[in-house]
Write a protein that holds these residues in place. Structure first.
Motif, short mmCIF file in Angstrom:
data_model
loop_
_atom_site.label_atom_id
_atom_site.label_comp_id
_atom_site.label_asym_id
_atom_site.label_seq_id
_atom_site.Cartn_x
_atom_site.Cartn_y
_atom_site.Cartn_z
N ALA A 65 136.91 -10.04 4.19
CA ALA A 65 135.83 -9.74 3.34
C ALA A 65 136.12 -10.68 2.07
O ALA A 65 137.32 -10.54 1.42
CB ALA A 65 135.58 -8.08 3.20
N VAL A 66 135.15 -11.07 1.29
CA VAL A 66 135.14 -11.57 -0.02
C VAL A 66 133.86 -11.17 -0.74
O VAL A 66 132.97 -11.29 -0.32
CB VAL A 66 135.09 -13.22 0.27
CG1 VAL A 66 135.15 -13.79 -1.05
CG2 VAL A 66 136.00 -13.80 1.15
N CYS A 67 134.32 -10.75 -1.87
CA CYS A 67 133.65 -10.20 -3.16
C CYS A 67 132.33 -9.12 -2.40
O CYS A 67 133.20 -8.10 -1.88
CB CYS A 67 132.85 -11.58 -3.70
SG CYS A 67 133.57 -12.59 -4.38
N TYR A 68 131.17 -9.60 -2.22
CA TYR A 68 130.41 -8.44 -1.45
C TYR A 68 130.09 -9.08 -0.07
O TYR A 68 129.24 -8.21 0.68
CB TYR A 68 128.95 -8.40 -2.38
CG TYR A 68 129.23 -7.96 -3.85
CD1 TYR A 68 129.33 -6.71 -3.91
CD2 TYR A 68 129.09 -9.03 -4.92
CE1 TYR A 68 129.52 -6.19 -5.18
CE2 TYR A 68 129.12 -8.46 -6.05
CZ TYR A 68 129.58 -7.03 -6.46
OH TYR A 68 129.70 -6.52 -7.70
N ILE A 102 140.54 -6.22 8.75
CA ILE A 102 139.86 -6.73 7.87
C ILE A 102 140.29 -6.21 6.40
O ILE A 102 140.35 -5.31 6.12
CB ILE A 102 138.12 -6.50 8.00
CG1 ILE A 102 137.80 -6.81 9.48
CG2 ILE A 102 137.53 -6.94 6.91
CD1 ILE A 102 138.00 -8.36 9.65
N LYS A 103 140.58 -7.28 5.70
CA LYS A 103 141.22 -7.33 4.20
C LYS A 103 140.39 -7.68 3.34
O LYS A 103 139.35 -8.69 3.79
CB LYS A 103 142.60 -7.77 4.16
CG LYS A 103 143.73 -7.25 5.12
CD LYS A 103 144.83 -7.96 5.05
CE LYS A 103 145.87 -7.46 5.98
NZ LYS A 103 147.23 -8.25 6.00
N GLN A 104 140.32 -7.22 2.07
CA GLN A 104 139.60 -7.64 1.00
C GLN A 104 140.27 -8.88 0.14
O GLN A 104 141.41 -8.71 -0.34
CB GLN A 104 139.29 -6.53 -0.19
CG GLN A 104 138.48 -6.67 -1.22
CD GLN A 104 136.92 -6.99 -0.69
OE1 GLN A 104 136.60 -6.30 -0.09
NE2 GLN A 104 136.47 -8.40 -1.14
N LYS A 105 139.76 -9.64 0.26
CA LYS A 105 140.21 -10.94 -0.36
C LYS A 105 139.49 -11.28 -1.68
O LYS A 105 138.30 -10.86 -2.02
CB LYS A 105 140.03 -12.47 0.38
CG LYS A 105 140.82 -12.32 1.83
CD LYS A 105 140.68 -13.48 2.37
CE LYS A 105 141.48 -14.69 1.70
NZ LYS A 105 141.32 -16.15 2.41
#
Length: 302
Positions: free
Chosen positions: A237-240, A298-301
């Protein structure tokens, strides 16, 4: 002449002392109303006995209730003791003793059995074990693979194993290499399979039987070989924007499920060799396709 006879007599006595005598285990059958029978094998210190002079006997509070010598069964190429146990009441606790003729020794069997009138236990395939010490009762397939063939992935659910191999593999004549519980044996039907020396058709699921070392447990196992395997790709995931998981799989129309924290989120069909899960939140997901589970995080980038 007398000296020669005396020498022969001494030699006979020495022979008796050297080799011993079989114990006189006997029972007055006319004193009892009921019987039960046991078809078993004899094992001492991990070695299955195979001498017709070896025998087993049943006892209740030190009283002999039956004895039997080993008999050779040519059709099965094994030695079996057919023991009849006598009693006047049900539920008596039967203990057993073994006579090992090779060592001229008597061994106690740790395992006991409750008397049941007119019951028969054991058969030529799954015999009752008279063993000192007791043998292993586990009947597990610890590992299963193939000779000269790479297994890409493997799943185990209960007593079902699913092995994934390359899509161009001929699965009609595979040589199974397996590890079992200590002393256990693997069978197709009643035919013993030797690890690394067998030829088995896996075009359809194969049902095996695993017989424990003490032969008290006969457990069914199913081994399934699937051709082709899934490949997994992800985008964190990236930003929103949510994360993405792509699954590539050779079997079109196969169902792919997506779960999180043990709960099913959604399922999709494979189309043109792939399926994609979009807009995924951060976290650990489990994808199941063709019996294979894969965990993807799934990680937050930033």
């Amino acid at each position: 002449m007398r000296n020669n006879i005396y020498k022969i007599f001494i030699l006979v006595l020495m022979s008796i002392n050297a080799f011993g005598q079989s114990p006189d285990w006997s029972v007055n059958e006319n004193s009892f109303q009921y019987t039960m029978s046991i078809e078993g094998f004899i094992n001492v210190d991990g070695k299955t006995l195979s001498n017709v002079n070896d025998k087993v006997a049943a006892f209740v509070n030190g009283e002999c209730r039956g004895s039997a010598r080993l008999l050779y069964v040519p059709a099965e190429k094994k030695y079996i003791a057919y023991l009849t146990v006598f009693a006047n009441v049900d539920s008596e606790v039967i203990s057993f003793k073994i006579y090992d003729s090779a060592t001229n020794s008597i061994k106690n069997v740790e395992k006991t059995k409750v008397f049941e009138n007119n019951k028969h236990f054991g058969n030529l395939f799954q015999a009752y074990s008279f063993a000192s010490p007791s043998l292993n009762s586990s009947a597990e397939i610890v590992d299963f693979k193939f000779k000269d063939l790479k297994v890409i992935d493997k799943t185990a659910v209960g007593s079902q194993l699913t092995l994934f191999v390359d899509k161009d593999t001929n699965v009609s004549a595979l040589n199974g290499i397996f590890e079992l519980s200590l002393g256990a044996k693997l069978f197709v039907g009643t035919i013993n399979q030797v690890s690394g020396s067998n030829t088995i058709d896996f075009k359809n699921p194969v049902e095996f039987q695993v017989l424990s070392e003490d032969q008290s447990v006969l457990k069914k196992w199913t081994v399934i070989v699937k051709i082709g395997t899934a490949k997994f790709y992800k985008k964190d995931a990236v930003c929103y924007a949510g994360g993405i998981i792509k699954v590539l799989y050779d079997d079109n129309n196969a169902t792919v499920t997506l779960s999180k924290n043990g709960k099913l989120i959604t399922s999709q069909k494979v189309t043109n060799g792939e399926t994609i899960f979009n807009n995924l939140e951060v976290g650990a997901y489990v994808i199941n396709v063709g019996g294979m589970n894969k965990e993807v995080s799934i990680k937050q980038k930033n």
